[in-house]
Design a protein around this motif. Structure first.
Motif, short mmCIF file in Angstrom:
data_model
loop_
_atom_site.label_atom_id
_atom_site.label_comp_id
_atom_site.label_asym_id
_atom_site.label_seq_id
_atom_site.Cartn_x
_atom_site.Cartn_y
_atom_site.Cartn_z
N LEU A 1 35.73 84.26 67.26
CA LEU A 1 36.55 83.18 67.81
C LEU A 1 36.52 83.26 69.32
O LEU A 1 36.83 84.30 69.90
CB LEU A 1 38.00 83.32 67.29
N ARG A 2 36.13 82.16 69.95
CA ARG A 2 36.12 82.09 71.41
C ARG A 2 37.21 81.11 71.83
O ARG A 2 37.18 79.92 71.45
CB ARG A 2 34.76 81.63 71.92
N GLY B 1 54.42 79.97 73.04
CA GLY B 1 53.84 80.59 74.22
C GLY B 1 52.53 79.98 74.64
O GLY B 1 52.02 80.29 75.73
N VAL B 2 51.93 79.11 73.81
CA VAL B 2 50.66 78.45 74.16
C VAL B 2 50.99 77.09 74.76
O VAL B 2 51.60 76.23 74.12
CB VAL B 2 49.75 78.30 72.93
N GLN B 3 50.55 76.88 76.02
CA GLN B 3 50.80 75.60 76.69
C GLN B 3 49.63 74.66 76.51
O GLN B 3 49.81 73.47 76.25
CB GLN B 3 51.06 75.83 78.17
N GLU B 4 48.41 75.19 76.58
CA GLU B 4 47.22 74.33 76.50
C GLU B 4 46.06 75.15 75.97
O GLU B 4 45.90 76.32 76.29
CB GLU B 4 46.88 73.78 77.89
N VAL B 5 45.28 74.52 75.09
CA VAL B 5 44.05 75.12 74.58
C VAL B 5 42.90 74.47 75.35
O VAL B 5 42.52 73.31 75.09
CB VAL B 5 43.90 74.91 73.06
N ARG B 6 42.35 75.19 76.31
CA ARG B 6 41.28 74.63 77.14
C ARG B 6 39.96 74.57 76.39
O ARG B 6 39.18 73.63 76.55
CB ARG B 6 41.11 75.46 78.41
N ALA B 7 39.71 75.60 75.58
CA ALA B 7 38.45 75.64 74.83
C ALA B 7 38.66 76.51 73.59
O ALA B 7 39.39 77.50 73.62
CB ALA B 7 37.31 76.20 75.68
N LEU B 8 37.99 76.09 72.50
CA LEU B 8 38.03 76.89 71.27
C LEU B 8 36.78 76.59 70.47
O LEU B 8 36.42 75.42 70.26
CB LEU B 8 39.28 76.55 70.45
N SER B 9 36.08 77.63 70.05
CA SER B 9 34.87 77.47 69.26
C SER B 9 34.76 78.64 68.30
O SER B 9 35.41 79.68 68.45
CB SER B 9 33.63 77.38 70.15
N LEU B 10 33.90 78.45 67.28
CA LEU B 10 33.68 79.46 66.25
C LEU B 10 32.19 79.63 66.06
O LEU B 10 31.46 78.63 65.90
CB LEU B 10 34.35 79.01 64.94
N LEU B 11 31.73 80.87 66.09
CA LEU B 11 30.29 81.15 65.98
C LEU B 11 30.07 82.22 64.93
O LEU B 11 30.64 83.32 65.00
CB LEU B 11 29.74 81.62 67.33
N THR C 1 23.06 80.67 66.70
CA THR C 1 22.90 80.62 68.15
C THR C 1 23.65 79.46 68.78
O THR C 1 23.81 79.42 70.00
CB THR C 1 21.41 80.49 68.50
N GLN C 2 24.10 78.51 67.96
CA GLN C 2 24.78 77.34 68.50
C GLN C 2 26.12 77.17 67.78
O GLN C 2 26.25 77.46 66.58
CB GLN C 2 23.94 76.07 68.31
N HIS C 3 27.08 76.70 68.56
CA HIS C 3 28.40 76.43 67.99
C HIS C 3 28.33 75.14 67.20
O HIS C 3 27.57 74.22 67.50
CB HIS C 3 29.45 76.31 69.10
N SER C 4 29.18 75.05 66.17
CA SER C 4 29.24 73.87 65.32
C SER C 4 30.68 73.44 65.16
O SER C 4 31.59 74.28 65.12
CB SER C 4 28.62 74.17 63.94
N SER C 5 30.90 72.14 65.08
CA SER C 5 32.27 71.64 64.90
C SER C 5 32.73 71.74 63.45
O SER C 5 33.93 71.64 63.18
CB SER C 5 32.36 70.19 65.37
#
Length: 881
Positions: free
Chosen positions: A199-200, A284-294, A299-303
């Protein structure tokens, strides 16, 4: 001119709306009106003055007033009537009234139900599935499709297990404790392969929460989402959503709460955007700037990505949970994939603290679910105890001029006036006694519906005495057979026993009360077919036996309904353990009137009495005869029988010498009229209870049995001694017969081969689907009932009706010799099965874990199959010669 305001007064006679109290047939006005109508009808033209001061009207009004008090008592809430005195509440189990968490749930029946059970009972599981598809061949034996056999697939949760990893063993244990009749899991348990994902995230934090706590929540929620585990809810949460108790308690009972959405199919694709919504909802989380799963290897992220395959499933790599001892690796993973910011500044977290927070979250989540589930039970009414036995006489409310009540007549009253008052008191006591008895019925309503004492009375009485009606004790007339100087209490007891208790149809009335309770659970138990097979019981004995059967059925009603399709928990020792066995065995045993319904050796009662049951062999050695000579009927023995007297009588009988007991004597000895006295007739002492004693010994014989034989039972000094000996033998034989009746239910799927089994492969003449959805019910054939062909047909119909529709069942009737062979093999197989489960509990493949234990199970199973062969050989199948 202004209108006058209505005067605020109480009307002389209130007229209630339709259906109100004044319209009730039990109101004072209705009772008084009905009483006057009856008086007018019965008196005709003799009595026409119905003014309010008429003594007859006065008495009628007083009695109507007393009846309204009885109506008032009966109108209390049901919970008040059911609450027992000096108790903390209502004894629901005693009354066969059970809470919704007991009566609504059912056993696990579907794959979703078993998923609920396994995830609830086994800590450390993310998921568990049951799927059809057993091997077509096992141990060299073709099993076909073997319907009813399933494969268990587990997805182990991430994290370090403390101590030995027992999750596979716990999953097997949880399934076996709740398995359905003729179903089982294959000996090989498969584990889902993990496809790890990283999780990124890049998150902006706000508020005072520690970044370690926020990050731990992020990983815990995302990992739980990827695991697709069940979400358990408390009772209060589901009731707040509008669900009824019946809807909440649908499915099996779980300890962590309720999972109403377990039946919904799992989605095929995982959308990464759903993870973003989860993270954004964390405190405690105000904003999710980026989130991805690999995924590892990509080699590439997928939605969106597939959630699982046949043998694999996605799993989130949670830093610090699986590699808590490698803080450097955790730090590197966090630096690469996690960015936490606060007001633009990047934050750092301790790998060790993160590991501790995650471990605490995983441990606390299960504890919180269990606590919420245990506190979320439906509240039951407690009721308020009210002492409803106290009765106040209506004579206390009569005008003083009548001379009734506690003041009585003045001392100057004449003897005639006193006699008239006693006459009126006696007349009113007839009515008041009925009302006083009514208060006793209301007080003991809970006892009428209690299945704990089925032979108790169904009516209760409250005899009036001087404390209720002064001077009443002097009115009672002692019975003719009352001893001289009997106290008033003795006289009242005698009147109560002769006039009231003797006319209490307690068996019939309690039976109807039990029928009402059974109907609440959707059951009936008429037992009409049972009457024809108990001709050896007297009418009184038969009625007592039938009410005992119904009470036992009612006391076990929850298990009989919920567990009627329960299979045997073969991983636990069940032989001779009360409450063990299959649900079908329990239900059929109750319906057939068996005294014991659990799994046990049926020949054990004979062994406990050091007796050996035999057939035709040694009958001549025990003195069997074909010509009894001249016999006379025996007067029944009506006195209580002491244990020492019974032992002495049995020790003197030839039919019991040497520890042998003929099966013919066992059946014939249950009939009271087959005990006779042989020899020359004596005087009338043996037929008249008050005659003088007969001279000479009395030869007691039993017969004829089903073969026309007679059995000498010994010589006794007097007819009374012979009668007592006959009663001793009959009671002894009834004990042996009742205790040895029962059945064994053998599920064929449990007899299948484990691993390689040459002995299974050598079995011949069995149907191709012998192991699939089939069972055998094994009955004894040596008792008076079980030896009757019509009873055997009734038992077979009972088994077929109560067996699940998809299961084929056959009944096997064995004599004592064949039953001894079967029970020996069956007990050895049960023990071998338990030892095998213990030895291979944690193994993924049971057969390869302990070949020696598997061989013992296979050999024992084949010996059981040999005993079942007579009803399952191919020659008995439709279409075979």
């Amino acid at each position: 001119m202004t209108a006058r305001a209505p005067t605020a007064t109480i009307p002389r006679k209130r007229r209630a709306a339709r259906g109100g109290a004044a319209d009730s047939p039990l109101s004072f006005e209705s009772l008084r009106t009905e009483g006057l109508r009856l008086a007018q009808t019965l008196s005709g033209h003799t009595w026409t003055d119905y003014n309010l001061h008429d003594p007859g009207v006065t008495m009628l009004e007083q009695l109507c007033y007393a009846l309204t008090d009885l109506v008032y008592r009966t109108d209390f809430p049901v919970a008040d009537h059911l609450r027992a005195p000096r108790s903390a509440g209502i004894e629901y189990a005693k009354l066969s009234l059970h809470p919704p968490q007991d009566v609504f749930p059912c056993r696990a029946t579907s794959a979703a139900d078993y998923r609920r059970v396994l995830l609830d009972q086994v800590p450390g599981l993310d998921d568990a599935t049951l799927a059809a598809g057993p091997p077509r061949e096992a141990g060299g034996v073709s099993l076909g499709e073997l319907r009813g056999l399933y494969r268990l697939q587990l997805k182990l949760a991430q994290g370090v297990m403390t101590g030995a990893d027992t999750r596979v063993a716990d999953a097997r244990t949880a399934y076996r404790a709740r398995r359905t009749l003729c179903e089982d899991i294959d000996g090989r348990v498969s584990l889902m392969e993990d496809v790890l994902c990283n999780l990124r995230v890049d998150v902006e934090l706000t508020g005072p929460r520690d970044p370690v706590d926020v990050l731990a929540d992020i990983y815990a929620r995302c990992a739980r989402h990827l695991a697709q585990g069940l979400s358990f809810h408390s009772l209060d949460e589901l009731l707040a959503e509008g669900l009824t108790l019946e809807q909440v308690y649908t499915g099996p009972v779980t300890e962590q709460g309720f999972a109403p959405h377990a039946d919904e199919p799992a989605p095929e694709l995982l959308f990464v955007s759903d993870l973003g919504l989860l993270v954004k909802g964390i405190d405690g989380v105000q904003e999710v700037r980026a989130l991805s799963l690999l995924r590892d290897g990509d080699t590439q992220h997928s939605s969106a990505m597939r959630w699982r395959g046949d043998t694999w499933s996605l799993r989130l790599r949670v830093p610090g949970l699986a590699d808590a001892r490698a803080p450097e690796a955790v730090r590197e993973l966090l630096q690469q994939h996690v960015t936490l910011r606060r007001r633009g500044a990047r934050l750092s977290v301790s790998p060790v603290e993160l590991s501790h927070r995650l471990a605490d979250l995983y441990a606390a989540s299960r504890t919180r679910r269990r606590a919420a589930a245990s506190s979320g039970t439906a509240p039951l009414p407690a009721g308020q105890y009210r002492d409803l036995r106290h009765y106040t006489s209506v004579q206390d409310d009569f005008p003083l001029v009548y001379g009734l009540g506690r003041h009585g007549l003045p001392a100057s009253a004449s003897m005639q006036q006193k006699a008239q008052v006693v006459q009126l008191k006696s007349y009113l006591a007839l009515f008041e006694q009925v009302i006083a008895h009514g208060t006793a019925q209301v007080e003991h309503l809970r006892d009428l519906y209690s299945a704990a004492a089925p032979r108790g009375p169904s009516y209760w009485w409250q005899m009036l005495d001087d404390s209720a009606v002064p001077g009443l004790d002097a009115i009672y007339r002692p019975p003719d057979d009352a001893p001289p100087g009997a106290s008033p209490a003795d006289v009242r007891s005698a009147v109560q026993a002769e006039v009231y208790e003797s006319r209490d149809p307690h068996i019939e009335r309690r039976s109807r009360a039990f029928d009402h309770l059974l109907a609440l659970h959707g059951n009936t138990f008429t037992q009409n077919s049972m009457r024809q097979f108990c001709d050896y019981l007297s009418p009184g004995e038969l009625e007592l036996a039938l009410i005992d059967n119904k009470a036992a059925f009612l006391q076990d009603i929850v298990a009989l309904n919920r567990d009627r399709a329960a299979g045997l928990d073969y991983a636990k020792r069940s032989w001779g353990v009360p409450g063990s066995g299959t649900g079908l065995q329990r239900r059929v045993g109750h319906l057939l009137g068996f005294r014991q319904v659990h799994s046990r050796p049926l020949l054990q009662p004979f062994q406990q009495q050091r007796r050996t049951l035999h057939g035709v062999g040694p009958d001549r050695a025990l003195g069997a005869e074909t010509d009894p000579g001249t016999t006379r009927p025996l007067r029944p023995h009506l006195q209580p029988l002491a244990r020492d007297e019974m032992r002495a009588d049995l020790a003197a009988m030839p039919v019991l010498r040497g520890g042998l007991l003929s099966a013919a004597v066992l059946r014939c000895g249950l009939y009271r009229d087959r005990y006779r006295v042989r020899g020359e007739p004596h005087d009338q002492a043996d037929v008249h209870p008050h005659g003088r004693a007969a001279a000479g010994p009395q030869q007691l014989v039993l017969g004829p049995d089903e073969a026309g034989r007679w059995w000498p039972l010994g010589e006794f000094a007097t007819p009374e001694a012979a009668s007592r000996a006959a009663d001793s033998l009959r009671r002894f034989l009834m004990h042996l017969s009742f205790e040895s009746e029962g059945l064994h239910v053998v599920e064929h799927v449990l007899l299948r081969p484990v691993g390689e089994s040459p002995r299974h492969a050598a079995l011949r003449d069995l149907p191709a689907d012998f192991y699939a959805l089939r069972l055998s019910a094994v009955f004894p054939s040596w008792t008076a009932r079980c030896a009757q062909p019509n009873f055997q047909r009734l038992a077979d119909e009972t088994v077929q009706i109560n067996c699940p529709a998809h299961v084929a069942a056959r009944c096997l009737w064995l004599d004592h010799e064949a039953m001894a062979t079967f029970e020996t093999a069956y007990a050895e197989w049960l023990e071998a099965k338990v030892l095998f489960c213990e030895a291979t509990a944690s193994a993924l493949d049971e057969a390869s874990a302990d070949p020696a234990a598997a061989a013992r199970v296979n050999d024992a199973a084949c010996r059981v199959i040999e005993c079942l062969r007579p009803v399952w050989a191919r020659s008995t199948e439709p279409g075979h010669a």
